[in-house]
Each structure stands twice: as structure tokens, then as C-alpha cells.
Design a protein around this motif. Structure first.
Motif, PDB file in Angstrom:
ATOM      1  N   GLN A 568     -28.815   0.365 -30.713  1.00 49.13           N
ATOM      2  CA  GLN A 568     -28.716   1.797 -30.977  1.00 49.13           C
ATOM      3  C   GLN A 568     -30.002   2.327 -31.594  1.00 49.13           C
ATOM      4  OE1 GLN A 568     -25.244   1.576 -33.416  1.00 49.13           O
ATOM      5  NE2 GLN A 568     -23.799   1.959 -31.751  1.00 49.13           N
ATOM      6  N   THR A 569     -30.620   1.522 -32.466  1.00 42.37           N
ATOM      7  CA  THR A 569     -31.862   1.939 -33.113  1.00 42.37           C
ATOM      8  C   THR A 569     -32.992   2.061 -32.095  1.00 42.37           C
ATOM      9  OG1 THR A 569     -31.192   0.830 -35.165  1.00 42.37           O
ATOM     10  CG2 THR A 569     -33.523   1.352 -34.914  1.00 42.37           C
ATOM     11  N   VAL A 570     -33.050   1.120 -31.173  1.00 39.84           N
ATOM     12  CA  VAL A 570     -34.119   1.123 -30.165  1.00 39.84           C
ATOM     13  C   VAL A 570     -33.941   2.265 -29.173  1.00 39.84           C
ATOM     14  CG1 VAL A 570     -35.113  -0.172 -28.229  1.00 39.84           C
ATOM     15  CG2 VAL A 570     -34.579  -1.352 -30.374  1.00 39.84           C
ATOM     16  N   THR A 571     -32.703   2.466 -28.710  1.00 36.15           N
ATOM     17  CA  THR A 571     -32.465   3.446 -27.650  1.00 36.15           C
ATOM     18  C   THR A 571     -32.123   4.836 -28.179  1.00 36.15           C
ATOM     19  OG1 THR A 571     -30.093   2.914 -27.545  1.00 36.15           O
ATOM     20  CG2 THR A 571     -31.602   1.607 -26.162  1.00 36.15           C
ATOM     21  N   GLY A 572     -31.630   4.919 -29.431  1.00 35.71           N
ATOM     22  CA  GLY A 572     -31.164   6.188 -29.967  1.00 35.71           C
ATOM     23  C   GLY A 572     -29.831   6.616 -29.394  1.00 35.71           C
ATOM     24  N   ASP A 573     -29.169   5.711 -28.662  1.00 34.34           N
ATOM     25  CA  ASP A 573     -27.888   6.009 -28.031  1.00 34.34           C
ATOM     26  C   ASP A 573     -26.773   5.255 -28.761  1.00 34.34           C
ATOM     27  OD1 ASP A 573     -25.765   6.572 -26.413  1.00 34.34           O
ATOM     28  OD2 ASP A 573     -26.476   5.388 -24.684  1.00 34.34           O
ATOM     29  N   LEU A 574     -25.813   6.011 -29.358  1.00 31.96           N
ATOM     30  CA  LEU A 574     -24.725   5.361 -30.091  1.00 31.96           C
ATOM     31  C   LEU A 574     -23.796   4.565 -29.179  1.00 31.96           C
ATOM     32  CD1 LEU A 574     -23.645   8.051 -32.721  1.00 31.96           C
ATOM     33  CD2 LEU A 574     -24.847   5.904 -33.126  1.00 31.96           C
ATOM     34  N   HIS A 575     -23.865   4.790 -27.864  1.00 31.95           N
ATOM     35  CA  HIS A 575     -23.012   4.054 -26.929  1.00 31.95           C
ATOM     36  C   HIS A 575     -23.641   2.733 -26.488  1.00 31.95           C
ATOM     37  CE1 HIS A 575     -21.618   8.254 -26.553  1.00 31.95           C
ATOM     38  NE2 HIS A 575     -20.429   7.710 -26.390  1.00 31.95           N
ATOM     39  N   ALA A 576     -24.852   2.463 -26.952  1.00 32.74           N
ATOM     40  CA  ALA A 576     -25.529   1.232 -26.531  1.00 32.74           C
ATOM     41  C   ALA A 576     -24.732   0.006 -26.947  1.00 32.74           C
ATOM     42  CB  ALA A 576     -26.938   1.176 -27.138  1.00 32.74           C
ATOM     43  N   LYS A 577     -24.539  -0.898 -25.986  1.00 34.69           N
ATOM     44  CA  LYS A 577     -23.825  -2.162 -26.192  1.00 34.69           C
ATOM     45  C   LYS A 577     -22.410  -1.950 -26.754  1.00 34.69           C
ATOM     46  CE  LYS A 577     -27.352  -5.651 -26.164  1.00 34.69           C
ATOM     47  NZ  LYS A 577     -27.627  -7.046 -26.533  1.00 34.69           N
ATOM     48  N   PHE A 578     -21.782  -0.863 -26.308  1.00 34.45           N
ATOM     49  CA  PHE A 578     -20.410  -0.611 -26.748  1.00 34.45           C
ATOM     50  C   PHE A 578     -19.486  -1.746 -26.322  1.00 34.45           C
ATOM     51  CE2 PHE A 578     -16.157   1.131 -25.815  1.00 34.45           C
ATOM     52  CZ  PHE A 578     -15.791   1.530 -27.094  1.00 34.45           C
ATOM     53  N   ASP A 579     -19.828  -2.411 -25.208  1.00 29.71           N
ATOM     54  CA  ASP A 579     -18.989  -3.502 -24.719  1.00 29.71           C
ATOM     55  C   ASP A 579     -18.948  -4.683 -25.678  1.00 29.71           C
ATOM     56  OD1 ASP A 579     -21.791  -3.729 -23.960  1.00 29.71           O
ATOM     57  OD2 ASP A 579     -21.206  -5.576 -22.929  1.00 29.71           O
ATOM     58  N   ARG A 580     -19.860  -4.712 -26.673  1.00 26.71           N
ATOM     59  CA  ARG A 580     -19.866  -5.804 -27.656  1.00 26.71           C
ATOM     60  C   ARG A 580     -18.887  -5.544 -28.800  1.00 26.71           C
ATOM     61  NH1 ARG A 580     -20.747 -10.462 -26.873  1.00 26.71           N
ATOM     62  NH2 ARG A 580     -21.913 -10.975 -28.770  1.00 26.71           N
ATOM     63  N   SER A 581     -18.312  -4.329 -28.876  1.00 26.68           N
ATOM     64  CA  SER A 581     -17.324  -4.055 -29.917  1.00 26.68           C
ATOM     65  C   SER A 581     -15.963  -4.591 -29.490  1.00 26.68           C
ATOM     66  CB  SER A 581     -17.223  -2.544 -30.179  1.00 26.68           C
ATOM     67  OG  SER A 581     -16.761  -1.877 -29.019  1.00 26.68           O
ATOM     68  N   PHE A 582     -15.114  -4.871 -30.461  1.00 22.22           N
ATOM     69  CA  PHE A 582     -13.780  -5.387 -30.172  1.00 22.22           C
ATOM     70  C   PHE A 582     -12.824  -4.237 -29.851  1.00 22.22           C
ATOM     71  CE2 PHE A 582     -15.187  -8.949 -33.053  1.00 22.22           C
ATOM     72  CZ  PHE A 582     -15.282  -9.893 -32.037  1.00 22.22           C
ATOM     73  N   GLY A 583     -11.847  -4.529 -29.026  1.00 23.94           N
ATOM     74  CA  GLY A 583     -10.777  -3.591 -28.718  1.00 23.94           C
ATOM     75  C   GLY A 583      -9.569  -4.382 -28.252  1.00 23.94           C
ATOM     76  N   VAL A 584      -8.455  -3.683 -28.061  1.00 23.90           N
ATOM     77  CA  VAL A 584      -7.248  -4.383 -27.597  1.00 23.90           C
ATOM     78  C   VAL A 584      -7.517  -5.072 -26.269  1.00 23.90           C
ATOM     79  CG1 VAL A 584      -4.856  -4.058 -26.866  1.00 23.90           C
ATOM     80  CG2 VAL A 584      -5.739  -2.776 -28.811  1.00 23.90           C
ATOM     81  N   ASP A 585      -8.345  -4.428 -25.418  1.00 26.50           N
ATOM     82  CA  ASP A 585      -8.682  -5.028 -24.127  1.00 26.50           C
ATOM     83  C   ASP A 585      -9.947  -5.877 -24.194  1.00 26.50           C
ATOM     84  OD1 ASP A 585     -10.179  -2.786 -24.697  1.00 26.50           O
ATOM     85  OD2 ASP A 585     -10.484  -2.248 -22.597  1.00 26.50           O
ATOM     86  N   ARG A 586     -10.541  -5.972 -25.392  1.00 25.52           N
ATOM     87  CA  ARG A 586     -11.759  -6.784 -25.573  1.00 25.52           C
ATOM     88  C   ARG A 586     -11.612  -7.673 -26.817  1.00 25.52           C
ATOM     89  NH1 ARG A 586     -13.257  -1.728 -25.099  1.00 25.52           N
ATOM     90  NH2 ARG A 586     -13.982  -1.613 -27.255  1.00 25.52           N
ATOM     91  N   PRO A 587     -10.616  -8.556 -26.826  1.00 25.04           N
ATOM     92  CA  PRO A 587     -10.405  -9.400 -28.010  1.00 25.04           C
ATOM     93  C   PRO A 587     -11.404 -10.543 -28.069  1.00 25.04           C
ATOM     94  CG  PRO A 587      -8.853 -10.004 -26.307  1.00 25.04           C
ATOM     95  CD  PRO A 587      -9.628  -8.843 -25.750  1.00 25.04           C
ATOM     96  N   LEU A 588     -11.408 -11.213 -29.198  1.00 24.64           N
ATOM     97  CA  LEU A 588     -12.216 -12.422 -29.354  1.00 24.64           C
ATOM     98  C   LEU A 588     -11.427 -13.591 -28.785  1.00 24.64           C
ATOM     99  CD1 LEU A 588     -14.731 -13.865 -30.541  1.00 24.64           C
ATOM    100  CD2 LEU A 588     -13.448 -14.118 -32.675  1.00 24.64           C
ATOM    101  N   GLU A 589     -12.035 -14.275 -27.861  1.00 28.77           N
ATOM    102  CA  GLU A 589     -11.343 -15.411 -27.256  1.00 28.77           C
ATOM    103  C   GLU A 589     -11.094 -16.495 -28.292  1.00 28.77           C
ATOM    104  OE1 GLU A 589     -10.127 -15.431 -24.292  1.00 28.77           O
ATOM    105  OE2 GLU A 589     -10.992 -13.475 -23.774  1.00 28.77           O
TER     106      GLU A 589
END
Length: 596
Positions: A568-589
Motif C-alpha cells: 500500500q505504501t509503494v502503490t498508494g492503493d489501499l486495495h493492494a494485496k487485499f487477497d492477503r487479508s483473512f476472510g470467511v472465504d480466505r481462512p488460514l489453512e
């Protein structure tokens, strides 16, 4: 026909109850949204549905009689927070500032009524003294909700209110002594009331020590919460009933019961059990206050009613602020206290009734001044908003506070000594690291000095002030104040002026971290990040996840959050690497198990 009477009563009670709660729900929600406070919402709701407006509800007097238990519960909860040693510490404010406030304000208002309205001296005193009292039911919830009750300024306000409650008995005695009505042979004399007061207080103290505390220990062994609720309500209502039977202040009796249980190990459980009843009944009290507003009295002489309300507020605010200033409060806080206590209180309704029964004033005058009291109570939330707005923009004079030029040379400068800075500074002092602490809020400095911590006054983001504090030779500067007070420009000035210093900063969120990117901050800590991570890990463990797995989740979260922040710091985009955050459909294996 007689068999239907209970049904009619039940129907009326249900209808009235639903109407009152519905009106309270609507207006309190509306006034909360407008930032005007719940108290004003309750009063307006009561005024609209009451007998003097739409006439949807009658019997406001009986509703007030029941809801006054709410005031008793409020004083009981306050008493739970004040053990006897703390009360002893407040004795100067209770019997000094409190006594002077009641006397000076009461007599000043009596003089105002005497010469402005031409009332007799007896009538002026019977009206002026009650008007000198403030609204315990309004002020204490305000202090509790803002967390100021345990602040030195809040303690001063509470001390004055407590003495006002104590003064109810002398005022009743004064009104009885001036009475023009035939003597009631069943009513106790003033001397007997004084003896009753002392005897009741001593009796409640003994009951609290030798009966209530052992009773709660016994109930604690059973572990039944319902018994705690019953016992807590019993303690409040029984003490209030005792005082009422002796013609004394019911609120005072409940307060003493609370003080006697202040050192009980079950204090916090009692507080949480009684609080819901207090909130509901106090709301009913303010509803009944609104119902008692006599619009006919206001409409008949509006200029007089509003003029008296303004005069009472001005006189009390000026006198109380002056007394508070004499007792060592800063000018800004003295004004705050004056406006906080400038309204007349709910005990005025009781004492005006006593004065009318004693034939010192007419029932019409009692109704008129009850309307005046209600108007002053309505004004309080607005006055407090005004004074808070003024205090935020006009800092208190701090000429008598030491600046950092008086500080000894130390290794570290801590800027900001609120809840964040206190923790940081204490951890440094735990290893004997000397620190210079700077804060820009005089009230925070005064509070810190009560606990033996020296804090210097000033804006710690200014380079010239930091140099005065010894930043040229310091090893570290820790910015712990409210994050919004710190900007990139201020930090750049610090880096350019003191290049040898390790600069550490408390920031608000990841956006501010991004704002400070490129600066060589030794530490850049989001203010809620660590506590949130710790709570998340502990929540996993409490919900049955193994400790090792919870710690793995924490490590993985920290790693992924850092990756996202860098992107986010490099790109200035808060959505950068959003896929790395956890969610119900993105749990930790689950962790792969090693082969046996």
C-alpha cells in the motif's frame, strides 16, 4: 362491573407504559443523534405526552414518586465508587466548597427574588434556598458517561452535590420554622430531624459493616446472580425507605449504603446488576419532570419565567465559578463547574411543595417556580456544549505551570502523557531511564501531579520547545500524544534539527503510517494495533483453539499485514494485496502435520 376494574387498571398501565417508553425511545434517540444528550430527550418526551400538552398521560406526581428510586440507585452506584478513605480526602471540598456554594447561591437568589418580585423575606428564602441546589439526577449521569466523575474536577462537582443532598434536612427545618400553617403534631421538629439524620447515618454504617457485607459473602458462595440483584435492590430500597420514614433524603440513605459496600469484593458485580434499573428509573424521573411543566404558567407570564431562568443560571454560574476559583481551580475549569451546576435541581419540586404546605408561598407560585426549575434543567446540555466548545478553542492560562526549561537533563523526551504516554513512560522508568514528560493540557498535568509525576507544560511538537527540554543531547523523542496532532512537516523539522535522536511516534492508522513513509522513524506504532492482536489471539484460545495454533494465526496475520502495508505504501492503493487479508472465504489453512 367490579370484576372489570382490575382489567381496566391493567389496560391503563400497559397503555401508559407503552406510550411513555415509545416517546422516550423516539426522543432520546433523536436527541442523542443531535448531540443534545438523553436527559433533554426524556424531558421533552414527558412534556409532549404530559397532562399540560397532549394530555396522553396524567398522574405525573405518582410517576415521579416511583421514579425517584432512580435517583436513589444513582447515588448508590456513586457510593460504590467512593470508599471512606476517598470521602475523607474530599472533606475540604464537601464541607468547604459545598457549604459555601449552598449558602452563597441560596442567599443571593433569595435576595434576587425579594427585590425583583417583591416577595416577603420568608417566601424569598423558601424559594431562594432550593433554587441554590443543582440537579444531582442530571449532573452525575453526565459526569459518569463522560468519565469525568473520577477526575479532580468531577470530584469537586460531586462533593458540592453531596453537600447539597446533606443540606435538604436543614432546608426543611428552616421552612418548618417559618411556617404560617397550623402546627402538625405528627411532624418531627427541626432538632428531631437532625438527631434522626445522625442516628440513621450511624445505623446504616453499622448495618453495612455487620449485616450487608456478611450477607453478600454468603450469597457469593451460592453463585446465584439473581440473589445479587435482589440483595442489591434490597440494600438501596431499604436504606431509602428508612430515610423516607424519618422525613430525610432518600438519596442520601442510598448513597451511604453504597459507600458501606465500596470495599466489598462484590462491588463490581453489584454495580453491573443495579445499573439497568438505575437507567430505566432515572429515565422515568426525567419523563415525569417534563410532564410537570405547567405550560399555562409559562404562557401567562413567559417573560417572567424565562427571565427568572436566565437570572438563576447567570447568578449561580458566576458565583460557583468564583468560589471554585477561590478553591484553586483554573479559570477555564472553574467556568466549566459553574455552568455544570448552574441549573436548579429536582429537590426544588419537593421543597416548593413544603413551602406551599407551610403557607409561605401560594400553589400558583410553586407551579411557576417548578416551571422555572425545569427550564434551567433543560438548558444544561446546551450550556455544557457551549463551554466545551469555548474551552477547546481558548486554552487555559498556564502561567503557573512549569515549562520544560525547568526540566533536568534526561535521555528521553516523552510528548503526551495521556493513557498511551503513561504506559510508555512507566515502562522506561521501570529500568531507571530518566524521562522528561511534556503535555499541553493543564488538567492532565494537574492530575498527574496528584500521583507524584512531574509533567511540563508546552507543545512538544515545536522544535524550539524540544530544544529547551534538552533534545540536543537526548537519545530519543517519543511522540505519544493524540496522533492527529502530529504531521509529516513537524516530524521532518525534528529530524533536521536533531539528527542524532531516535524518533518514535504513535500513529492513528495505516493511512498515517503511509503518510510518514520515507521518514527514518525508529518506531511507528499504530495505537490500537497491538491490543487488537493480543485480544484476537486470546479470543481464539477462549473459543477452544489450541494455544500453539492461535500463536501461529498471530504470526501469519502480522506477516500478511506487513506485506499489505508495504504494498500500500509503494502503490498508494489501499486495495493492494487485499487477497492477503483473512476472510470467511480466505481462512488460514491448517498446519500440515509431519509424517510419522
Amino acid at each position: 362491573m367490579t370484576g372489570t376494574a382490575p382489567e381496566v387498571v391493567t389496560s391503563n398501565l400497559l397503555f401508559d407504559g407503552a406510550l411513555m417508553l415509545g416517546a422516550a425511545l423516539f426522543f432520546v434517540t433523536l436527541f442523542r443523534k443531535l448531540g443534545l444528550g438523553a436527559t433533554l430527550g426524556y424531558i421533552v418526551a414527558g412534556a409532549i405526552i404530559g397532562p399540560n400538552a397532549l394530555g396522553l398521560i396524567g398522574e405525573a406526581d405518582s410517576i415521579m414518586a416511583v421514579s425517584e428510586i432512580g435517583i436513589a440507585l444513582l447515588l448508590f452506584l456513586v457510593g460504590l465508587e467512593l470508599n471512606p478513605s476517598r470521602l475523607w480526602r474530599l472533606r475540604k471540598d464537601i464541607f468547604g466548597l459545598g457549604l459555601l456554594q449552598v449558602m452563597v447561591c441560596g442567599l443571593a437568589l433569595a435576595l434576587l427574588i425579594r427585590f425583583a418580585l417583591g416577595f416577603s423575606w420568608e417566601a424569598s428564602i423558601a424559594i431562594g434556598l432550593p433554587l441554590g441546589l443543582s440537579s444531582t439526577a442530571q449532573v452525575l449521569p453526565m459526569l459518569r458517561s463522560t468519565g469525568q466523575l473520577n477526575h479532580p474536577c468531577g470530584e469537586r462537582a460531586f462533593s458540592v452535590l453531596l453537600f447539597q443532598d446533606l443540606s435538604i434536612v436543614p432546608m426543611i427545618t428552616i421552612i418548618a420554622a417559618m411556617s404560617r400553617a397550623p402546627v402538625d403534631p405528627t411532624a418531627p421538629s427541626g432538632g428531631m430531624l437532625a438527631l434522626y439524620t445522625v442516628g440513621a447515618i450511624v445505623g446504616l454504617v453499622l448495618v453495612g459493616r455487620f449485616i450487608l457485607n456478611p450477607l453478600f459473602r454468603l450469597i457469593g458462595r451460592f453463585g446465584e446472580r439473581e440473589l445479587f440483584i435482589v440483595a442489591g435492590l434490597f440494600a438501596v430500597i431499604a436504606s431509602a425507605a428508612l430515610m423516607h420514614s424519618l422525613h430525610l433524603s432518600t438519596a442520601l440513605g442510598a448513597f451511604i449504603a453504597g459507600v458501606m459496600l465500596a470495599e466489598s469484593p462484590y462491588r463490581h458485580e453489584l454495580e453491573s446488576d443495579v445499573e439497568p434499573f438505575r437507567s430505566i428509573l432515572l429515565g422515568l424521573f426525567f419523563l415525569s419532570v417534563g410532564m410537570l411543566i405547567d405550560f399555562n404558567a409559562v404562557a401567562a407570564r413567559p417573560e417572567l419565567v424565562f427571565g427568572l431562568a436566565v437570572g438563576i443560571i447567570v447568578v449561580k454560574a458566576v458565583l460557583i465559578a468564583g468560589l471554585a476559583f477561590m478553591f484553586g481551580m483554573k479559570k477555564g475549569r472553574a467556568i466549566w463547574l459553574g455552568l455544570l451546576l448552574s441549573q436548579a435541581g429536582e429537590f426544588g419540586f419537593v421543597l416548593f411543595g413544603q413551602a406551599a404546605s407551610a403557607q409561605l408561598i401560594t400553589p400558583e407560585a410553586a407551579s411557576l417556580f417548578s416551571a422555572v426549575v425545569t427550564l434551567t434543567m433543560v438548558s444544561t446540555p446546551f450550556l455544557m456544549q457551549v463551554v466545551e466548545w469555548v474551552l477547546r478553542r481558548i486554552p487555559e492560562p498556564a502561567s503557573d505551570l512549569d515549562g520544560p526549561e525547568f526540566s533536568p537533563e534526561t535521555n528521553v523526551i516523552v510528548v503526551g502523557y495521556g493513557r498511551f504516554g503513561q504506559t510508555v513512560a512507566q515502562m522506561l522508568m521501570a529500568k531507571r531511564i530518566p524521562v522528561t514528560i511534556i503535555d499541553s493540557k493543564p488538567s492532565q498535568i494537574e492530575l498527574s501531579e496528584e500521583f507524584g509525576t512531574k509533567v511540563y507544560y508546552g507543545d512538544g511538537t515545536r522544535v524550539d520547545l524540544l530544544r529547551t527540554a534538552g533534545a540536543d543531547t537526548a537519545e530519543g523523542i517519543l511522540f505519544c500524544q493524540t496522533p492527529r496532532e502530529l504531521t509529516r512537516e513537524k516530524l521532518e523539522a525534528v529530524f533536521n534539527t536533531f539528527p542524532q535522536v531516535a524518533v518514535m511516534a504513535r500513529v492513528y492508522d495505516r493511512l498515517q503510517v503511509i503518510e510518514f513513509s520515507g521518514l527514518e522513524l525508529a518506531v511507528c506504532e499504530r495505537e490500537l494495533y497491538e491490543s487488537a492482536v493480543v485480544m484476537g489471539r486470546q479470543a481464539l484460545i477462549k473459543l477452544g483453539i489450541a494455544q500453539r495454533e492461535a500463536e501461529r494465526v498471530e504470526r501469519e496475520y502480522r506477516q500478511r499485514d506487513l506485506e499489505r502495508l508495504d504494498a500500500q505504501t509503494v502503490t498508494g492503493d489501499l486495495h493492494a494485496k487485499f487477497d492477503r487479508s483473512f476472510g470467511v472465504d480466505r481462512p488460514l489453512e491448517d498446519e500440515a502435520k509431519s509424517p510419522a
